[in-house]
Design a protein around this motif. Structure first.
Motif, PDB file in Angstrom:
ATOM      1  N   ALA A  86       0.839  -1.207   0.000  1.00 23.40           N
ATOM      2  CA  ALA A  86       0.000   0.000   0.000  1.00 23.40           C
ATOM      3  C   ALA A  86       0.873   1.256   0.000  1.00 23.40           C
ATOM      4  CB  ALA A  86      -0.922  -0.006   1.210  1.00 23.40           C
ATOM      5  N   LEU A  87       1.908   1.255   0.817  1.00 24.19           N
ATOM      6  CA  LEU A  87       2.804   2.404   0.936  1.00 24.19           C
ATOM      7  C   LEU A  87       3.440   2.762  -0.399  1.00 24.19           C
ATOM      8  CD1 LEU A  87       4.183   4.357   3.019  1.00 24.19           C
ATOM      9  CD2 LEU A  87       5.995   2.638   3.190  1.00 24.19           C
ATOM     10  N   HIS A  88       3.771   1.736  -1.191  1.00 22.47           N
ATOM     11  CA  HIS A  88       4.457   1.951  -2.463  1.00 22.47           C
ATOM     12  C   HIS A  88       3.543   1.744  -3.672  1.00 22.47           C
ATOM     13  CE1 HIS A  88       8.321   2.437  -0.507  1.00 22.47           C
ATOM     14  NE2 HIS A  88       8.004   1.409   0.262  1.00 22.47           N
ATOM     15  N   ASN A  89       2.235   1.630  -3.431  1.00 24.02           N
ATOM     16  CA  ASN A  89       1.241   1.465  -4.494  1.00 24.02           C
ATOM     17  C   ASN A  89       1.645   0.333  -5.453  1.00 24.02           C
ATOM     18  OD1 ASN A  89      -1.164   2.046  -5.814  1.00 24.02           O
ATOM     19  ND2 ASN A  89      -0.207   3.553  -7.163  1.00 24.02           N
ATOM     20  N   LEU A  90       1.873  -0.848  -4.885  1.00 27.27           N
ATOM     21  CA  LEU A  90       2.367  -1.990  -5.662  1.00 27.27           C
ATOM     22  C   LEU A  90       1.378  -3.151  -5.738  1.00 27.27           C
ATOM     23  CD1 LEU A  90       6.039  -2.060  -4.315  1.00 27.27           C
ATOM     24  CD2 LEU A  90       5.283  -1.301  -6.577  1.00 27.27           C
ATOM     25  N   PHE A  91       0.111  -2.899  -5.493  1.00 27.14           N
ATOM     26  CA  PHE A  91      -0.862  -3.995  -5.491  1.00 27.14           C
ATOM     27  C   PHE A  91      -1.020  -4.653  -6.861  1.00 27.14           C
ATOM     28  CE2 PHE A  91      -2.420  -2.007  -1.520  1.00 27.14           C
ATOM     29  CZ  PHE A  91      -2.306  -3.116  -0.713  1.00 27.14           C
ATOM     30  N   ASP A  92      -0.581  -3.979  -7.922  1.00 21.90           N
ATOM     31  CA  ASP A  92      -0.703  -4.559  -9.261  1.00 21.90           C
ATOM     32  C   ASP A  92       0.506  -5.419  -9.640  1.00 21.90           C
ATOM     33  OD1 ASP A  92       0.962  -2.331  -9.365  1.00 21.90           O
ATOM     34  OD2 ASP A  92       0.346  -1.775 -11.384  1.00 21.90           O
ATOM     35  N   HIS A  93       1.461  -5.591  -8.725  1.00 19.34           N
ATOM     36  CA  HIS A  93       2.659  -6.398  -8.984  1.00 19.34           C
ATOM     37  C   HIS A  93       2.503  -7.811  -8.417  1.00 19.34           C
ATOM     38  CE1 HIS A  93       4.324  -2.444  -9.742  1.00 19.34           C
ATOM     39  NE2 HIS A  93       5.410  -3.015 -10.227  1.00 19.34           N
ATOM     40  N   ASP A  94       3.124  -8.770  -9.099  1.00 14.81           N
ATOM     41  CA  ASP A  94       3.175 -10.127  -8.560  1.00 14.81           C
ATOM     42  C   ASP A  94       4.064 -10.126  -7.329  1.00 14.81           C
ATOM     43  OD1 ASP A  94       1.580 -11.196 -10.574  1.00 14.81           O
ATOM     44  OD2 ASP A  94       3.295 -11.709 -11.839  1.00 14.81           O
ATOM     45  N   ALA A  95       3.637 -10.847  -6.305  1.00 12.13           N
ATOM     46  CA  ALA A  95       4.408 -10.916  -5.070  1.00 12.13           C
ATOM     47  C   ALA A  95       4.286 -12.319  -4.485  1.00 12.13           C
ATOM     48  CB  ALA A  95       3.909  -9.879  -4.068  1.00 12.13           C
ATOM     49  N   ARG A  96       5.280 -12.671  -3.665  1.00  8.04           N
ATOM     50  CA  ARG A  96       5.244 -13.971  -2.992  1.00  8.04           C
ATOM     51  C   ARG A  96       6.053 -13.880  -1.697  1.00  8.04           C
ATOM     52  NH1 ARG A  96       9.378 -15.908  -7.121  1.00  8.04           N
ATOM     53  NH2 ARG A  96      11.242 -16.106  -5.841  1.00  8.04           N
ATOM     54  N   PHE A  97       5.915 -14.940  -0.913  1.00 10.99           N
ATOM     55  CA  PHE A  97       6.629 -15.049   0.356  1.00 10.99           C
ATOM     56  C   PHE A  97       7.626 -16.197   0.276  1.00 10.99           C
ATOM     57  CE2 PHE A  97       2.557 -13.125   1.293  1.00 10.99           C
ATOM     58  CZ  PHE A  97       2.922 -12.036   2.062  1.00 10.99           C
ATOM     59  N   ASP A  98       8.889 -15.879   0.485  1.00  9.41           N
ATOM     60  CA  ASP A  98       9.949 -16.874   0.502  1.00  9.41           C
ATOM     61  C   ASP A  98      10.521 -16.968   1.911  1.00  9.41           C
ATOM     62  OD1 ASP A  98       9.574 -16.922  -2.251  1.00  9.41           O
ATOM     63  OD2 ASP A  98      11.575 -16.198  -2.749  1.00  9.41           O
ATOM     64  N   VAL A  99      11.141 -18.094   2.195  1.00  8.66           N
ATOM     65  CA  VAL A  99      11.873 -18.276   3.447  1.00  8.66           C
ATOM     66  C   VAL A  99      13.283 -18.718   3.083  1.00  8.66           C
ATOM     67  CG1 VAL A  99      12.081 -19.682   5.547  1.00  8.66           C
ATOM     68  CG2 VAL A  99       9.823 -18.857   4.818  1.00  8.66           C
ATOM     69  N   VAL A 100      14.267 -18.130   3.752  1.00  8.29           N
ATOM     70  CA  VAL A 100      15.646 -18.596   3.617  1.00  8.29           C
ATOM     71  C   VAL A 100      16.006 -19.269   4.937  1.00  8.29           C
ATOM     72  CG1 VAL A 100      18.066 -17.973   3.274  1.00  8.29           C
ATOM     73  CG2 VAL A 100      16.291 -16.800   1.968  1.00  8.29           C
ATOM     74  N   SER A 101      16.323 -20.549   4.827  1.00  9.75           N
ATOM     75  CA  SER A 101      16.684 -21.383   5.969  1.00  9.75           C
ATOM     76  C   SER A 101      18.198 -21.542   5.992  1.00  9.75           C
ATOM     77  CB  SER A 101      15.999 -22.744   5.816  1.00  9.75           C
ATOM     78  OG  SER A 101      16.482 -23.661   6.756  1.00  9.75           O
ATOM     79  N   ILE A 102      18.802 -21.226   7.139  1.00  3.26           N
ATOM     80  CA  ILE A 102      20.261 -21.293   7.245  1.00  3.26           C
ATOM     81  C   ILE A 102      20.660 -22.086   8.485  1.00  3.26           C
ATOM     82  CG2 ILE A 102      22.400 -19.964   7.485  1.00  3.26           C
ATOM     83  CD1 ILE A 102      20.906 -17.610   6.171  1.00  3.26           C
ATOM     84  N   LEU A 103      21.497 -23.076   8.276  1.00  5.74           N
ATOM     85  CA  LEU A 103      22.107 -23.818   9.374  1.00  5.74           C
ATOM     86  C   LEU A 103      23.577 -23.436   9.445  1.00  5.74           C
ATOM     87  CD1 LEU A 103      20.653 -27.433   9.202  1.00  5.74           C
ATOM     88  CD2 LEU A 103      20.557 -25.860  11.135  1.00  5.74           C
ATOM     89  N   LEU A 104      23.978 -22.886  10.595  1.00  8.82           N
ATOM     90  CA  LEU A 104      25.365 -22.475  10.804  1.00  8.82           C
ATOM     91  C   LEU A 104      26.007 -23.422  11.814  1.00  8.82           C
ATOM     92  CD1 LEU A 104      25.151 -18.573  11.093  1.00  8.82           C
ATOM     93  CD2 LEU A 104      26.037 -19.923   9.206  1.00  8.82           C
ATOM     94  N   ARG A 105      26.425 -24.564  11.341  1.00  6.93           N
ATOM     95  CA  ARG A 105      27.096 -25.525  12.221  1.00  6.93           C
ATOM     96  C   ARG A 105      28.553 -25.129  12.390  1.00  6.93           C
ATOM     97  NH1 ARG A 105      24.042 -29.203   8.737  1.00  6.93           N
ATOM     98  NH2 ARG A 105      22.288 -30.020   9.923  1.00  6.93           N
ATOM     99  N   LYS A 106      29.058 -25.361  13.572  1.00  4.93           N
ATOM    100  CA  LYS A 106      30.438 -24.996  13.904  1.00  4.93           C
ATOM    101  C   LYS A 106      31.422 -25.645  12.936  1.00  4.93           C
ATOM    102  CE  LYS A 106      33.008 -24.255  18.110  1.00  4.93           C
ATOM    103  NZ  LYS A 106      33.020 -24.479  19.534  1.00  4.93           N
TER     104      LYS A 106
END
Length: 123
Positions: A86-106
């Motif tokens: 709404a702030l950037h008036n972008l409702f006409d753009h395709d959007a999605r939700f991604d997750v980046v999963s990170i494992l930081l093993r010693k």
């Protein structure tokens, strides 16, 4: 939140941003906040606006990092994403939700996974 957890999260977000750029994403904004919460990274993947949650863990003792993106967290991210659109008036753009999963093993190379379309908008 303890300083160790905050540092782990910040390190994970730096790793994620670099990994996303290497995989063709254009990072637009990091740590976008409003009253409802925060989105770790907002980026473009081609023509698609992506709202990205980064989860970083040192082990899978308490489950995978991605499993920490609960329904409640998805609701919070959705509210912030709607505000950003709404702030950037972008409702006409395709959007999605991604997750980046990170494992930081010693003493190991980070295990990084980009999960595209990890969840749908929750209103």
């Amino acid at each position: 939140m303890s300083p160790n957890r905050r540092n782990l999260g910040a390190s994970g977000e730096d790793i994620a941003a670099n990994h996303l750029c290497k995989n063709g994403y254009n990072v637009l904004k990091r740590n976008f906040r409003n009253r409802s919460g925060e989105i770790d990274i907002i980026a473009r993947d081609g023509d698609v606006l992506t709202f990205i949650e980064v989860k970083t863990r040192r082990s899978e003792k308490h489950g995978s990092p991605a499993a920490a993106v609960t329904y409640r967290k998805q609701q919070q991210i959705s509210k912030v994403a709607l505000y950003y659109l709404a702030l950037h008036n972008l409702f006409d753009h395709d959007a999605r939700f991604d997750v980046v999963s990170i494992l930081l093993r010693k003493n190991q190379v980070p295990d990084i996974e980009i999960i595209k379309n990890a969840f749908e908008l929750i209103s």
